[in-house]
Design a protein around this motif. Structure first.
Motif, short mmCIF file in Angstrom:
data_model
loop_
_atom_site.label_atom_id
_atom_site.label_comp_id
_atom_site.label_asym_id
_atom_site.label_seq_id
_atom_site.Cartn_x
_atom_site.Cartn_y
_atom_site.Cartn_z
N TYR A 134 0.81 -1.21 0.00
CA TYR A 134 0.00 0.00 0.00
C TYR A 134 0.85 1.27 0.00
N ALA A 135 2.06 1.21 0.60
CA ALA A 135 2.89 2.41 0.70
C ALA A 135 3.34 2.90 -0.67
N ASN A 136 3.45 2.01 -1.63
CA ASN A 136 3.86 2.39 -2.99
C ASN A 136 2.68 2.61 -3.93
N SER A 137 1.48 2.58 -3.39
CA SER A 137 0.28 2.77 -4.20
C SER A 137 -0.09 4.25 -4.25
N PRO A 138 -1.03 4.63 -5.12
CA PRO A 138 -1.46 6.03 -5.16
C PRO A 138 -2.53 6.36 -4.13
N TYR A 139 -2.73 5.47 -3.15
CA TYR A 139 -3.80 5.66 -2.17
C TYR A 139 -3.22 5.98 -0.80
N ASP A 140 -3.86 6.90 -0.11
CA ASP A 140 -3.44 7.31 1.22
C ASP A 140 -4.29 6.57 2.24
N ILE A 141 -4.02 5.31 2.40
CA ILE A 141 -4.77 4.49 3.35
C ILE A 141 -3.81 3.44 3.91
N GLU A 142 -3.86 3.22 5.20
CA GLU A 142 -2.95 2.26 5.83
C GLU A 142 -3.65 0.91 5.98
N ILE A 143 -2.99 -0.13 5.53
CA ILE A 143 -3.54 -1.47 5.61
C ILE A 143 -2.88 -2.19 6.78
N THR A 144 -3.67 -2.63 7.72
CA THR A 144 -3.13 -3.30 8.90
C THR A 144 -2.73 -4.73 8.56
N HIS A 145 -1.91 -5.31 9.42
CA HIS A 145 -1.38 -6.65 9.20
C HIS A 145 -2.51 -7.67 9.04
N GLY A 146 -2.39 -8.47 7.99
CA GLY A 146 -3.35 -9.54 7.77
C GLY A 146 -4.60 -9.12 7.03
N LYS A 147 -4.76 -7.83 6.74
CA LYS A 147 -5.94 -7.34 6.05
C LYS A 147 -5.63 -7.04 4.58
N THR A 148 -6.67 -7.13 3.76
CA THR A 148 -6.54 -6.88 2.32
C THR A 148 -7.64 -5.91 1.89
N LEU A 149 -7.28 -4.95 1.05
CA LEU A 149 -8.23 -4.00 0.49
C LEU A 149 -8.29 -4.19 -1.02
N VAL A 150 -9.50 -4.39 -1.54
CA VAL A 150 -9.71 -4.56 -2.97
C VAL A 150 -10.52 -3.38 -3.48
N LEU A 151 -10.02 -2.71 -4.51
CA LEU A 151 -10.70 -1.55 -5.10
C LEU A 151 -11.16 -1.93 -6.50
N ASP A 152 -12.46 -1.76 -6.77
CA ASP A 152 -13.00 -2.16 -8.07
C ASP A 152 -14.16 -1.25 -8.44
N GLY A 153 -14.07 -0.66 -9.63
CA GLY A 153 -15.09 0.28 -10.07
C GLY A 153 -16.32 -0.37 -10.67
N ALA A 154 -16.67 -1.59 -10.25
CA ALA A 154 -17.85 -2.27 -10.79
C ALA A 154 -19.10 -1.44 -10.50
N HIS A 155 -19.80 -1.03 -11.55
CA HIS A 155 -20.94 -0.14 -11.38
C HIS A 155 -22.17 -0.60 -12.17
N ASN A 156 -22.05 -1.71 -12.90
CA ASN A 156 -23.22 -2.26 -13.59
C ASN A 156 -23.23 -3.78 -13.36
N PRO A 157 -24.34 -4.44 -13.65
CA PRO A 157 -24.43 -5.88 -13.34
C PRO A 157 -23.33 -6.72 -13.98
N GLN A 158 -22.93 -6.39 -15.20
CA GLN A 158 -21.87 -7.16 -15.85
C GLN A 158 -20.56 -7.02 -15.09
N GLY A 159 -20.20 -5.80 -14.70
CA GLY A 159 -18.99 -5.59 -13.91
C GLY A 159 -19.10 -6.24 -12.54
N ALA A 160 -20.29 -6.21 -11.95
CA ALA A 160 -20.49 -6.83 -10.64
C ALA A 160 -20.34 -8.34 -10.72
N ASP A 161 -20.82 -8.96 -11.79
CA ASP A 161 -20.62 -10.40 -11.98
C ASP A 161 -19.13 -10.73 -12.01
N ALA A 162 -18.36 -9.93 -12.75
CA ALA A 162 -16.91 -10.17 -12.85
C ALA A 162 -16.24 -10.00 -11.49
N LEU A 163 -16.64 -8.97 -10.74
CA LEU A 163 -16.07 -8.75 -9.42
C LEU A 163 -16.38 -9.91 -8.49
#
Length: 465
Positions: A306-335
């Protein structure tokens, strides 16, 4: 103009809305000296996957030694992302410089026409020249690519294809049609046949596409020279996947079966470009697919990266953050499919915000069954569905416990502090700027407010996710 003035200029124009058509864009480009004639153009349309395909294809062309201009919309983290040179967004100074060129040309033409039509009310009305924000942004991209001496440009449509401003260009060497689904129905049509027809209208000569549902295939397949096949997955991790296509092995950092489809489409697009005379070695194809990055498309952040990403958010040990712009049913199926495959059995929390004119209930039904709790937020958009309304919808269709949060950052913070192992943020591409590192204005710079009018259907709608 300075950079801030350029952004304010485009915001003011966006407030006036947008007429859907090609005539003004072509006129504006001709006034600017037809910059789109100075390089070959690859044009991409489709419902889902346009950004990923443009990112992969750009990376491949850069690896092959070409200087590449890429135009995308909407931006995710910062306005400059719309205009890229070799994958890197234009600098603030360059955005201001080329916006000034376009503005001055448009204003000079407007004054000229007003002078010529002075005293003749009907003539003045007929000869008005007011290019929309998207038209001027498209012109900015094309001018920048010409003046920065690009060898080739990759353009993504804003909406549809037939009447999108990007379809006014000359020198189109290849059209690429990504997966077609139901989205923007009020503008493009209520069926896959209608939507496919609007997207396929970008085709002029050579075209490629991916496997389509039968209704869309009936429209598109007769118009293209290549339909990509189905890759065979070899291995997948949260940070990438290996696959086999046409007897060769490839890698990509974009994750999910849908990204394998996109990668295969890029491979076929490269084959078509080679037939057009492009020199793209196989090593460049493989290197580009492997190196391509596209933010907020199943983007996985952990404590280690996360430190080398373009996001200003701290990820604690053992946790995972997934970012996905799914905004329609087709994208939601893929996600949903990718979450099941990459994180089987994981405890998942969802942070979600949606736009009110989307099929948000369809999106919720597909993804939320994988989650044990949801945090509802209101996206930074005049089209946003209030978080309280989203909470009502989610509780009704899934029965999940839902908390209303004051913003994306608050939702992500709460979710990461919960017992969930994976937090997924999805629902609209307008969500991610709030957790991006500082250093720029709102990503959309009014993307969220652009109104397009399509007279054939007699409705008004906005053009972005």
């Amino acid at each position: 103009m300075f950079y801030d003035e350029a952004l304010e200029y485009i915001r003011l124009i966006e407030a006036d809305g947008s007429d859907y058509g090609l005539e003004r864009e072509r006129e504006l480009l001709d006034i600017l000296g037809s910059p789109d004639r100075e390089y070959p153009i690859v044009h991409i349309a489709g419902t889902n996957g346009k950004g990923s395909v443009s990112a992969m294809l750009t990376a491949v062309l850069v690896a092959a030694g070409y200087r590449v201009g890429t135009y995308n919309s909407p931006a995710v983290l910062r306005y400059n992302e719309r205009f890229r040179l070799n994958g890197t967004p234009l600098s603030d100074d360059k955005v201001a410089e080329y916006m000034t060129v376009v503005r001055d040309a448009a204003e000079e033409e407007r004054r000229k026409r007003e002078s010529e039509a002075a005293g003749e009310k009907d003539a003045a009305q007929q000869r008005k020249f007011n290019p929309t924000a998207f038209e001027q942004e498209t012109a900015l991209a094309l001018v920048a690519f010409a003046r920065e001496k690009c060898d080739v440009a990759v353009l993504e449509t804003g909406l549809g294809g037939r009447w999108d401003a990007t379809n006014a260009v000359h020198e189109k060497v290849l059209a690429v049609i990504t997966k077609i689904g139901l989205d923007h129905c009020a503008l493009l049509g209520d069926t896959l046949v209608e939507i496919a027809g609007e997207k396929a209208a970008i085709i002029r000569d050579t075209a490629v596409t991916c496997p389509q549902e039968s209704a869309a295939a009936d429209v598109i397949y007769p118009l293209v020279q290549r339909v990509s096949g189905v890759p065979r997955l070899i291995g997948r991790t949260p940070s990438g996947q290996r696959f086999e296509y046409d007897g060769e092995q490839f890698e990509t950092g974009l994750v999910g079966d849908h990204q394998l489809v996109n990668a295969a489409l890029v491979i076929e697009a490269v084959s078509a470009l080679r037939e057009k005379g492009f020199d793209i070695p196989q090593t460049a194809l493989k290197e580009g697919l492997k190196r391509a990055v596209w933010h907020a498309r199943f983007e996985v952040l952990t404590e280690s990266n996360y430190a080398n990403s373009p996001y200003d958010i701290e990820i604690t040990h053992g946790k995972t953050l997934v970012l996905d712009g799914a905004h329609n049913p087709q994208g939601a199926d893929a996600l949903a499919e990718t979450l099941r495959e990459v994180f089987p059995g994981a405890r998942i929390a969802a942070v979600t915000g949606v736009l009110a004119d989307k099929d948000f209930e369809g999106v919720m039904r597909r993804v939320l069954p994988l989650a044990e709790r949801m945090y509802a937020v209101t996206p930074d958009s005049p089209r946003a569905l209030p978080a309280e309304k989203l909470k009502e919808c989610a509780e009704r269709v899934t029965g999940l416990p839902v908390e209303v949060c004051g913003g994306v950052r608050e939702g992500v913070t709460r979710a990461l502090a919960s017992e969930a192992e994976v937090t997924v943020v999805f629902g609209s591409l307008t969500l991610f700027h709030e957790i991006a590192r500082k250093g720029g204005e709102r990503a959309g710079c009014g993307d969220v407010a652009r109104v397009r009018h399509m007279s054939r259907r007699g409705v008004q709608k906005t053009d972005n996710a």
